[in-house]
Design an enzyme around this catalytic site. Structure first.
Site, PDB file in Angstrom:
ATOM      1  N   GLY A  96       0.827  -1.208   0.000  1.00  0.00           N
ATOM      2  CA  GLY A  96       0.000   0.000   0.000  1.00  0.00           C
ATOM      3  C   GLY A  96       0.857   1.252   0.000  1.00  0.00           C
ATOM      4  N   GLU A  97       0.583   2.155   0.938  1.00  0.00           N
ATOM      5  CA  GLU A  97       1.318   3.433   0.950  1.00  0.00           C
ATOM      6  C   GLU A  97       2.782   3.252   1.339  1.00  0.00           C
ATOM      7  OE1 GLU A  97       0.031   6.283   3.845  1.00  0.00           O
ATOM      8  OE2 GLU A  97      -0.413   4.747   5.324  1.00  0.00           O
ATOM      9  N   GLY A 141       4.784   1.093  -0.266  1.00  0.00           N
ATOM     10  CA  GLY A 141       5.570   0.685  -1.427  1.00  0.00           C
ATOM     11  C   GLY A 141       5.480  -0.796  -1.734  1.00  0.00           C
ATOM     12  N   ASP A 150      -4.306  -3.323  -8.691  1.00  0.00           N
ATOM     13  CA  ASP A 150      -4.472  -3.763 -10.091  1.00  0.00           C
ATOM     14  C   ASP A 150      -3.746  -2.806 -11.034  1.00  0.00           C
ATOM     15  OD1 ASP A 150      -6.397  -5.731  -9.145  1.00  0.00           O
ATOM     16  OD2 ASP A 150      -7.689  -3.995  -8.845  1.00  0.00           O
TER      17      ASP A 150
HETATM   18  P1  AMP Z   1      -8.372  -3.628  -5.019  1.00  0.00           P
HETATM   19  O1  AMP Z   1      -8.587  -2.230  -4.509  1.00  0.00           O
HETATM   20  O2  AMP Z   1      -7.028  -3.854  -5.622  1.00  0.00           O
HETATM   21  O3  AMP Z   1      -8.752  -4.668  -4.004  1.00  0.00           O
HETATM   22  O4  AMP Z   1      -9.363  -3.845  -6.236  1.00  0.00           O
HETATM   23  C1  AMP Z   1     -10.662  -3.369  -6.186  1.00  0.00           C
HETATM   24  C2  AMP Z   1     -11.458  -3.904  -7.353  1.00  0.00           C
HETATM   25  O5  AMP Z   1     -11.682  -5.319  -7.172  1.00  0.00           O
HETATM   26  C3  AMP Z   1     -12.802  -3.237  -7.428  1.00  0.00           C
HETATM   27  O6  AMP Z   1     -12.853  -2.457  -8.604  1.00  0.00           O
HETATM   28  C4  AMP Z   1     -13.807  -4.387  -7.421  1.00  0.00           C
HETATM   29  O7  AMP Z   1     -14.750  -4.273  -8.450  1.00  0.00           O
HETATM   30  C5  AMP Z   1     -12.978  -5.636  -7.604  1.00  0.00           C
HETATM   31  N1  AMP Z   1     -13.461  -6.752  -6.783  1.00  0.00           N
HETATM   32  C6  AMP Z   1     -14.019  -6.693  -5.560  1.00  0.00           C
HETATM   33  N2  AMP Z   1     -14.374  -7.923  -5.108  1.00  0.00           N
HETATM   34  C7  AMP Z   1     -14.015  -8.794  -6.104  1.00  0.00           C
HETATM   35  C8  AMP Z   1     -14.121 -10.215  -6.262  1.00  0.00           C
HETATM   36  N3  AMP Z   1     -14.667 -10.999  -5.326  1.00  0.00           N
HETATM   37  N4  AMP Z   1     -13.645 -10.753  -7.413  1.00  0.00           N
HETATM   38  C9  AMP Z   1     -13.083  -9.978  -8.355  1.00  0.00           C
HETATM   39  N5  AMP Z   1     -12.972  -8.639  -8.266  1.00  0.00           N
HETATM   40  C10 AMP Z   1     -13.432  -8.037  -7.155  1.00  0.00           C
END
Ligand code: AMP
Length: 304
Positions: free
Chosen positions: A205-206, A208, A236
């Site tokens: 996260g913040e 690194g 992502d």
């Molecule tokens: P992150 O902040 O990296 O956890 O990613 C958030 C993204 O993950 C959001 O845009 C959600 O739409 C997606 N997300 C949340 N829950 C799931 C899940 N069970 N399977 C796949 N993607 C998800």
């Protein structure tokens, strides 16, 4: 020239609340964040599913970045929706709802043209589906994998199979500890390498990211920011910059992996400056270059 990337992951509409406001049914999902970042650096094809209610015109900016959406299926039913609320510290968050919709019966079909892509990113989806995708690939792509705590809790055996077939694993600190039962992040990274992938990236996260690869360790900070509006999808986005960088350089040696971590961190630093993909989609090449130089300046020092 750059290697072409295939990403398979979630394609969602997110409802997100942070100290800076709230958005409803905003573009989200692991594959959209990844593609918006990776497409800055290399060609990307995306495989995912949305429902008939999905506003397809919202994908125009991704198309403009050259993302190939031929593999995005529109299925009868509702789009996958996720809702989350961030704590005041912007680190912790609560999931308010997860509506699977068309995701419930999703069976990824990789278009014939995409099966030979040399770089595959398995974004966060059910490990069973990640295995299905691996089985459809032809040739021997570089396999980079992400996951989440839900699958560690509910689908560990399949997840371990996916990890065993991956060259690079990208996880966050909590997932690394949960997967290995090891508190030390270095210890966890080593334990993950022993499960298959030669290279493991632990996102903090913040704080690194830490890279453990065949050439040793590398650590990069996150760019210090005064205003974080929405951290959703930062992981992502990091993965998109990381994989995009490797694909662009067509190399996975130590120096290329280090630059990949920094490009991932730079793109993630944009992503969190606005809700959804708003900032990420607006980044210009000049802004990205300037931010990469900020990273060099931030970590540059001499010993005397
Ligand atoms: P992150 O902040 O990296 O956890 O990613 C958030 C993204 O993950 C959001 O845009 C959600 O739409 C997606 N997300 C949340 N829950 C799931 C899940 N069970 N399977 C796949 N993607 C998800």
């Amino acid at each position: 020239m750059a290697h072409e990337i295939l990403v398979v992951g979630s394609t969602a509409l997110d409802t997100v609340e942070t100290a800076h406001g709230r958005v409803t049914d905003a573009l989200g999902g692991s594959a959209f964040f990844f593609a918006a970042a990776a497409a800055r650096l290399a060609p990307v094809a995306l495989v995912g599913v949305v429902g008939e209610d999905f506003p397809l015109e919202r994908l125009d900016p991704l198309r403009s970045l050259g993302v190939d959406l031929d593999g995005l299926e529109v299925a009868p039913g509702r789009t996958f929706r996720w809702g989350g609320r961030y704590h005041e510290d912007m680190m912790g968050r609560d999931t308010l709802f997860t509506e699977l919709g068309v995701f419930e019966s999703f069976a990824p079909r990789i278009p014939a043209a995409a099966r030979r892509r040399p770089v595959l990113f398995l974004a966060n989806i059910q490990p069973r589906l990640q295995l299905d995708v691996l089985d459809q690939m032809e040739g021997s792509p570089l396999v980079v994998t992400d996951t989440m705590n839900l699958w560690i809790d509910t689908a560990l055996a399949d997840l371990r199979r996916v990890i065993a077939r991956s060259h690079i694993l990208i996880v966050n600190d909590e997932e690394a500890r949960q997967l290995t039962g090891t508190r030390s992040l270095l210890g966890a990274a080593r334990a993950l390498q022993a499960m298959g992938p030669a290279t493991v990236v632990v996102k903090k996260g913040e704080h690194g990211a830490l890279l453990a690869g065949p050439d040793g360790l590398f650590a990069a900070p996150a760019l210090p920011l005064e205003r974080v509006v929405d951290p959703t999808g930062a992981g992502d986005t990091f993965a998109g910059g990381f994989v995009g960088s490797l694909a662009r350089e067509m190399r996975v040696d130590g120096p290329a992996l280090r630059r990949a971590v920094v490009r991932g961190s730079a793109l993630a630093s944009f992503s969190v400056e606005a809700f959804s993909l708003d900032r990420l989609l607006a980044v210009t090449p000049a802004e990205l270059d300037a931010r990469l130089r900020d990273f060099v300046a931030l970590t540059d020092f001499t010993l005397d």
